[in-house]
Design an enzyme around this catalytic site. Structure first.
Site, short mmCIF file in Angstrom:
data_model
loop_
_atom_site.label_atom_id
_atom_site.label_comp_id
_atom_site.label_asym_id
_atom_site.label_seq_id
_atom_site.Cartn_x
_atom_site.Cartn_y
_atom_site.Cartn_z
N TYR A 7 8.68 -10.72 19.78
CA TYR A 7 7.90 -11.88 19.36
C TYR A 7 7.30 -11.64 17.97
CZ TYR A 7 3.76 -14.69 18.62
OH TYR A 7 2.80 -15.48 18.04
N LYS A 46 7.93 -13.29 13.87
CA LYS A 46 6.93 -13.80 12.91
C LYS A 46 7.11 -13.12 11.56
CE LYS A 46 4.90 -16.69 15.60
NZ LYS A 46 5.13 -18.11 15.39
N THR A 62 -0.22 -10.09 14.28
CA THR A 62 0.72 -9.08 14.75
C THR A 62 1.64 -8.57 13.63
OG1 THR A 62 2.22 -8.58 16.57
CG2 THR A 62 2.52 -10.69 15.54
N SER A 75 1.05 -14.68 12.61
CA SER A 75 0.14 -13.99 13.53
C SER A 75 -0.33 -12.68 12.93
CB SER A 75 0.92 -13.73 14.82
OG SER A 75 0.26 -12.76 15.60
N ASP A 123 -1.00 -2.02 23.50
CA ASP A 123 -2.25 -2.59 22.97
C ASP A 123 -2.88 -1.67 21.94
OD1 ASP A 123 -2.42 -4.99 24.25
OD2 ASP A 123 -3.83 -4.35 25.80
N PHE A 164 -5.60 -14.96 14.29
CA PHE A 164 -6.06 -13.87 15.15
C PHE A 164 -6.04 -14.39 16.59
CE2 PHE A 164 -6.64 -10.21 12.44
CZ PHE A 164 -6.18 -10.78 11.26
P1 NAD Z 1 2.28 -23.26 22.69
O1 NAD Z 1 3.37 -22.64 23.49
O2 NAD Z 1 1.16 -23.89 23.41
O3 NAD Z 1 2.89 -24.33 21.67
C1 NAD Z 1 4.18 -24.23 21.14
C2 NAD Z 1 4.86 -25.57 21.37
O4 NAD Z 1 6.18 -25.53 20.80
C3 NAD Z 1 5.02 -25.93 22.84
O5 NAD Z 1 4.54 -27.23 23.06
C4 NAD Z 1 6.53 -25.84 23.09
O6 NAD Z 1 6.95 -26.77 24.05
C5 NAD Z 1 7.08 -26.13 21.70
N1 NAD Z 1 8.40 -25.56 21.43
C6 NAD Z 1 8.82 -24.28 21.61
N2 NAD Z 1 10.09 -24.14 21.23
C7 NAD Z 1 10.51 -25.36 20.78
C8 NAD Z 1 11.73 -25.88 20.28
N3 NAD Z 1 12.81 -25.11 20.15
N4 NAD Z 1 11.80 -27.18 19.92
C9 NAD Z 1 10.71 -27.98 20.06
N5 NAD Z 1 9.54 -27.57 20.55
C10 NAD Z 1 9.44 -26.27 20.90
O7 NAD Z 1 1.73 -22.13 21.69
P2 NAD Z 1 0.47 -22.13 20.75
O8 NAD Z 1 -0.50 -21.14 21.26
O9 NAD Z 1 0.03 -23.51 20.49
O10 NAD Z 1 1.11 -21.50 19.43
C11 NAD Z 1 1.61 -22.31 18.38
C12 NAD Z 1 2.23 -21.40 17.34
O11 NAD Z 1 1.25 -20.46 16.90
C13 NAD Z 1 3.40 -20.57 17.85
O12 NAD Z 1 4.37 -20.46 16.83
C14 NAD Z 1 2.77 -19.23 18.13
O13 NAD Z 1 3.70 -18.17 18.06
C15 NAD Z 1 1.74 -19.14 17.02
N6 NAD Z 1 0.64 -18.22 17.33
C16 NAD Z 1 -0.07 -18.36 18.50
C17 NAD Z 1 -1.09 -17.46 18.81
C18 NAD Z 1 -1.86 -17.58 20.10
O14 NAD Z 1 -2.49 -16.61 20.50
N7 NAD Z 1 -1.87 -18.74 20.78
C19 NAD Z 1 -1.39 -16.41 17.92
C20 NAD Z 1 -0.66 -16.30 16.73
C21 NAD Z 1 0.35 -17.21 16.46
N1 UFG Z 2 -7.02 -7.88 28.15
C1 UFG Z 2 -7.54 -7.40 29.33
N2 UFG Z 2 -7.13 -7.99 30.49
C2 UFG Z 2 -6.26 -9.04 30.53
C3 UFG Z 2 -5.74 -9.52 29.30
C4 UFG Z 2 -6.14 -8.91 28.13
O1 UFG Z 2 -8.34 -6.46 29.35
O2 UFG Z 2 -5.92 -9.52 31.63
C5 UFG Z 2 -7.48 -7.29 26.87
C6 UFG Z 2 -6.38 -6.68 26.03
O3 UFG Z 2 -6.16 -5.33 26.37
C7 UFG Z 2 -6.94 -6.88 24.61
C8 UFG Z 2 -7.74 -8.17 24.72
O4 UFG Z 2 -8.03 -8.34 26.10
O5 UFG Z 2 -7.81 -5.83 24.30
C9 UFG Z 2 -7.00 -9.40 24.21
O6 UFG Z 2 -5.73 -9.47 24.83
P1 UFG Z 2 -4.81 -10.78 24.75
O7 UFG Z 2 -3.61 -10.53 25.59
O8 UFG Z 2 -5.62 -11.99 25.05
O9 UFG Z 2 -4.44 -10.87 23.20
P2 UFG Z 2 -3.70 -9.81 22.25
O10 UFG Z 2 -4.71 -9.42 21.20
O11 UFG Z 2 -3.08 -8.74 23.02
O12 UFG Z 2 -2.53 -10.69 21.61
C10 UFG Z 2 -2.80 -11.94 20.98
C11 UFG Z 2 -1.59 -12.87 21.13
C12 UFG Z 2 -0.41 -12.34 20.35
C13 UFG Z 2 -0.80 -12.07 18.94
C14 UFG Z 2 -2.01 -11.17 18.87
C15 UFG Z 2 -2.47 -11.00 17.45
O13 UFG Z 2 -1.23 -12.98 22.49
O14 UFG Z 2 0.58 -13.32 20.33
O15 UFG Z 2 -3.08 -11.74 19.62
O16 UFG Z 2 -2.78 -12.22 16.88
F1 UFG Z 2 0.23 -11.48 18.30
#
Ligand code: NAD
Ligand code: UFG
Length: 333
Positions: A149, A153, A126, A124, A296, A178
């Site tokens: 979290y 990562k 992050t 991520s 944030d 992102f």
């Molecule tokens: P998600 O929660 O929709 O998918 C994760 C899946 O993993 C789920 O289906 C959950 O049931 C499964 N899971 C969790 N723990 C498990 C375990 N111990 N054994 C088996 N299955 C398990 O999340 P996502 O948005 O699809 O994210 C996928 C990956 O990408 C994650 O590692 C997340 O941290 C990373 N990521 C997501 C974002 C985002 O904004 N969505 C951003 C950066 C990184």
């Molecule tokens: N925001 C609002 N109102 C809301 C939710 C979010 O104004 O109800 C704003 C936040 O302040 C931010 C933007 O919308 O400026 C995006 O916020 P998100 O919560 O959607 O996403 P973040 O950028 O905070 O975080 C996401 C993922 C993290 C990841 C990060 C960087 O949730 O897991 O992007 O990849 F680490």
């Protein structure tokens, strides 16, 4: 030879499984449904008209993971399984460290046992912490994430690097996502979190459908174009394709650790997202300006040049596509 997808019924995993099936890959999916539903399996089959093997397995269960590797010839792993809610991770750090770190350790141990050398990992943006420059480029290295979290990562990235240092035959791709939004254009799979969403787009979707009253915009006094937070939003289908490119790259380059940003390279503000969603979907999104959300950052976005030059990947879909597909999925579900 098969590709194992952990967390393959989750949001990003399911879209990646669709893309893998579409190009004819043999895949095996494991998920424990801690944050997804069994229906996703049928939905993926509906979109692709293709079958795949699924195991309801927790990656923490080493015995069952061994069985998955025993029963299948696994050549590469795409590792999505993990917990991802930033706020929850602050309240439940032990659960986050255990699931994300121990889960990855067990996966790597089982991979070693079965001589599986290729892995693509979901990292991520992050992990950059707060580098002081909003345009994040891979040469910046890792910073210190502000929550458990994000720390999982950064730690997993280090674990993967150490794993490579101990076994120079490993091929490791670290993808730093992102802000993924949007859904499959069919409207059959997408993101629909339980309860009140933390992230912006799922919140907007629930306001659009009338489940929630209004979006709280967290601050309008940031040093950005309109004062609201700026992020790099990327269509989940583009992101999914990035994993196919990363796998191809591992094939081509062989062993090593390769890190790539997956973002569109452009920042959009909260108000731009709300306005675009309203315009392309012809719905009203009431909102109010509230205090900033603690932790944030004002603004960050990707420098996606390395992914373009090395992986041959770049995002294709526009913000309009992301907003349209997010709403289309929500309406259908
Ligand atoms: P998600 O929660 O929709 O998918 C994760 C899946 O993993 C789920 O289906 C959950 O049931 C499964 N899971 C969790 N723990 C498990 C375990 N111990 N054994 C088996 N299955 C398990 O999340 P996502 O948005 O699809 O994210 C996928 C990956 O990408 C994650 O590692 C997340 O941290 C990373 N990521 C997501 C974002 C985002 O904004 N969505 C951003 C950066 C990184
Ligand atoms: N925001 C609002 N109102 C809301 C939710 C979010 O104004 O109800 C704003 C936040 O302040 C931010 C933007 O919308 O400026 C995006 O916020 P998100 O919560 O959607 O996403 P973040 O950028 O905070 O975080 C996401 C993922 C993290 C990841 C990060 C960087 O949730 O897991 O992007 O990849 F680490």
């Amino acid at each position: 030879m098969s590709i194992l997808v952990t967390g393959g019924t989750g949001y990003i995993g399911s879209h990646t499984v669709v893309e893998l099936l579409e190009i004819g890959k043999d895949i095996v999916v494991v998920d424990n449904f801690s944050n997804s539903r069994p229906e996703v399996i049928e939905n993926i089959k509906k979109i692709t008209n293709k079958d795949f093997k699924f195991y309801e397995v927790d990656i923490l269960d080493e015995e069952k993971m061994n069985q998955v590797f025993q029963e299948n010839e696994i050549d590469a792993v795409i590792h999505f399984a993990g917990l991802k809610a930033v706020g929850e991770s602050v309240k439940k750090p032990l659960e986050y460290y255990y699931n994300n770190i121990t889960g990855t350790l067990i996966l790597l141990k089982v991979m070693r046992k079965y001589n599986c050398k290729k892995i693509v990992f979901s990292s991520s943006a992050t992990v950059y912490g707060n580098p002081g420059n909003p345009k994040y480029v891979e040469t910046m290295g890792r910073g210190v994430p502000t929550n458990p979290y994000g720390k999982t990562k950064a730690m997993i990235e280090e674990i993967l690097e150490d794993t490579y240092n101990a076994d120079k035959n490993m091929s490791i791709s670290i993808l730093r996502y992102f802000n993924p939004i949007g859904a499959h254009p069919s409207g059959i799979i997408g993101e629909n979190p339980q309860g009140i969403p933390n992230n912006l787009m799922p919140y907007i979707q629930k306001v659009a459908i009338g489940e929630l009253k209004e979006v709280s915009v967290f601050g309008n006094d940031y040093n950005t174009k309109d004062g609201t937070g700026v992020r790099d939003y990327i269509h989940v289908q583009d992101l999914a394709v990035g994993h196919l490119k990363a796998l191809e790259y591992l094939e081509k380059k062989g062993s090593g650790v390769y890190i790539h940003n997956l973002g569109n390279g452009q920042g959009y503000s909260v108000l731009e997202i709300i306005n675009t969603f309203e315009k392309v979907n012809n719905v009203k999104i009431p909102y109010k300006i509230t205090d900033r959300r603690p932790g944030d950052l004002d603004m960050f976005y990707a420098d996606p040049t390395k992914a373009k030059n090395e992986l041959g990947w770049e995002n294709k879909k526009s913000l309009e596509d992301m907003c349209r597909d997010s709403w289309n999925f929500m309406k259908n579900n």
